[in-house]
Motif scaffolding. Structure first.
Motif, PDB file in Angstrom:
ATOM      1  N   ASN A   1     -38.172 -87.735  95.493  1.00  0.00           N
ATOM      2  CA  ASN A   1     -37.681 -86.843  94.439  1.00  0.00           C
ATOM      3  C   ASN A   1     -37.245 -85.527  95.090  1.00  0.00           C
ATOM      4  O   ASN A   1     -37.358 -85.351  96.305  1.00  0.00           O
ATOM      5  CB  ASN A   1     -38.730 -86.636  93.344  1.00  0.00           C
ATOM      6  N   SER A   2     -36.761 -84.612  94.301  1.00  0.00           N
ATOM      7  CA  SER A   2     -36.194 -83.372  94.846  1.00  0.00           C
ATOM      8  C   SER A   2     -37.237 -82.503  95.540  1.00  0.00           C
ATOM      9  O   SER A   2     -36.891 -81.635  96.340  1.00  0.00           O
ATOM     10  CB  SER A   2     -35.513 -82.565  93.732  1.00  0.00           C
TER      11      SER A   2
ATOM     12  N   VAL B   1     -33.444 -88.301  99.266  1.00  0.00           N
ATOM     13  CA  VAL B   1     -33.354 -87.875  97.865  1.00  0.00           C
ATOM     14  C   VAL B   1     -32.167 -88.563  97.204  1.00  0.00           C
ATOM     15  O   VAL B   1     -32.273 -89.107  96.096  1.00  0.00           O
ATOM     16  CB  VAL B   1     -33.233 -86.339  97.767  1.00  0.00           C
TER      17      VAL B   1
ATOM     18  N   PRO C   1     -38.684 -82.603 101.659  1.00  0.00           N
ATOM     19  CA  PRO C   1     -37.418 -83.180 101.182  1.00  0.00           C
ATOM     20  C   PRO C   1     -36.450 -83.474 102.334  1.00  0.00           C
ATOM     21  O   PRO C   1     -36.245 -82.646 103.222  1.00  0.00           O
ATOM     22  CB  PRO C   1     -36.851 -82.090 100.269  1.00  0.00           C
TER      23      PRO C   1
END
Length: 393
Positions: A147-148, A141, A136
């Motif tokens: 995505n997270s 993000v 991440p």
């Protein structure tokens, strides 16, 4: 970039990056034209060198050809162009579904990768990106690219690669930037600022450099959004301002100037600013080069210039050649690099210029003026920097 060129660029990319896991070509364009009805391609290592095995399916039988890596892209392109109407290209990063109509209209659909394991080949390593898929990164993000959990979204993978390509270019010139003090960077025409945030993350978070980055754009709503995002991310050495390139005079010295898709002579205005600031590094992706289009005139070139689309493309290339040569004359070492992949935009040339000790400016000036006069050009950048350029003494 037209769809056919996009297909060739995709094949060239997955072969040169060595990210291809397997490709299946099917649905013959004309039955009876060839004996085989399907071709499956995968990488193999032979005598310590990377090849691609082409398996030609002929009913219940299979014939194999092992083709050297440097020839594989051409063979794969020819098969899709002349023989098949469908292809599934599976790579480490994504799957690409290729569909070709009877009239040779090409569609390329990008999907999440389905192949989880790569072949056990010494040459088939995952391409090293500055920012990695699966880890991440806060700004990616927030911008909806990851995505997270750090997984890059399939529809955003081209943007992810574009950001990494940009950072690779920055990484190459990191040693040319000053050390021992904060860096001052200006991004002219920053827009949505994907690359501005990437630059901040790379230099501040990764490289631990002290910074002062300014993003400048004319769009009030875009600047407001970028400012909010910078505050949310805690990027306190990054500011966004509404303003015009030619009128911006807040700073006296800048170490790096970035200008992406500034229209027509706005690119030249940014380059002039960079030169007068004595910027150590300039990264510029020009756009909409109209100036030379209206000027260029040469009887020898009439077969080319009489066609509008050819004249437009020629003018764009010639404009960037002129800019690069002028930057060389102004104390830089310039390179023209391919920047943006596949279908993003036909404007895919980046000018990277680094301050250098110079050289034989008299010879460079003669070469430049001969080219300029041959085209009948009166470049904005030459006029703007006339006091800094050599004369024809």
């Amino acid at each position: 970039m037209c769809p056919v060129e996009s297909l060739k660029a995709l094949i060239d990319q997955v072969i040169s990056d060595r990210t291809l896991i397997t490709a299946t070509l099917s649905q013959l364009r004309s039955k009876g034209e060839v004996a085989y009805n399907k071709v499956v391609i995968k990488p193999v290592e032979l005598k310590g060198k990377l090849h691609y095995q082409f398996a030609y399916y002929i009913g219940p039988k299979v014939e194999h050809r092992n083709i050297p890596a440097e020839e594989a892209a051409e063979e794969m392109t020819l098969l899709l162009r002349d023989t098949f109407r469908q292809g599934l290209i599976c790579t480490i990063e994504a799957d690409y579904q290729v569909l070709i109509s009877k009239k040779y209209k090409v569609s390329i659909l990008t999907k999440s990768p389905t192949k989880k394991e790569t072949p056990d080949l010494a040459h088939n390593r995952r391409k090293r990106y500055v920012l990695e898929d699966g880890k991440p990164v806060p700004f990616l993000v927030e911008l909806g690219i990851m995505n997270s959990e750090g997984k890059v979204l399939a529809k955003k993978y081209d943007k992810f690669r574009q950001i990494n390509r940009f950072l690779e270019m920055v990484e190459d010139v990191l040693a040319d930037l000053p050390t021992g003090r904060p860096l001052t960077i200006v991004d002219f025409g920053c827009g949505k600022s994907y690359l501005t945030f990437a630059l901040y993350h790379y230099l501040k978070v990764r490289e631990k450099r002290e910074l002062n980055i300014v993003g400048l754009d004319l769009k009030v709503d875009v600047i407001a959004h970028c400012s909010e995002l910078a505050a949310k991310l805690g990027y306190d050495q990054l500011r966004f301002l509404v303003g015009d390139i030619a009128k911006y005079d807040e700073l006296e010295q800048v170490d790096m100037v970035v200008t992406l898709h500034a229209c027509d002579t706005a690119t030249d205005a940014a380059l002039e600013k960079a030169v007068r600031w004595g910027a150590s590094v300039i990264l510029s992706v020009p756009c909409c080069q109209h100036e030379l289009f209206a000027q260029v005139e040469n009887e020898v070139l009439n077969p080319l210039l009489s066609h509008g689309i050819l004249k437009e493309r020629f003018s764009a290339l010639a404009t960037d050649a002129i800019r690069a040569k002028l930057l060389d004359l102004l104390g830089y070492r310039s390179q023209l690099l391919e920047f943006i992949d596949l279908e993003h935009t036909p404007k895919n040339i980046l000018i990277r210029a680094v301050r250098s000790a110079g050289g034989d400016n008299a010879a460079k000036w003669r070469e430049y003026t001969a080219f300029r006069d041959f085209l009948g050009a009166k470049p904005y950048l030459e006029r703007a920097c006339a006091d800094l350029l050599p004369t024809e003494a």
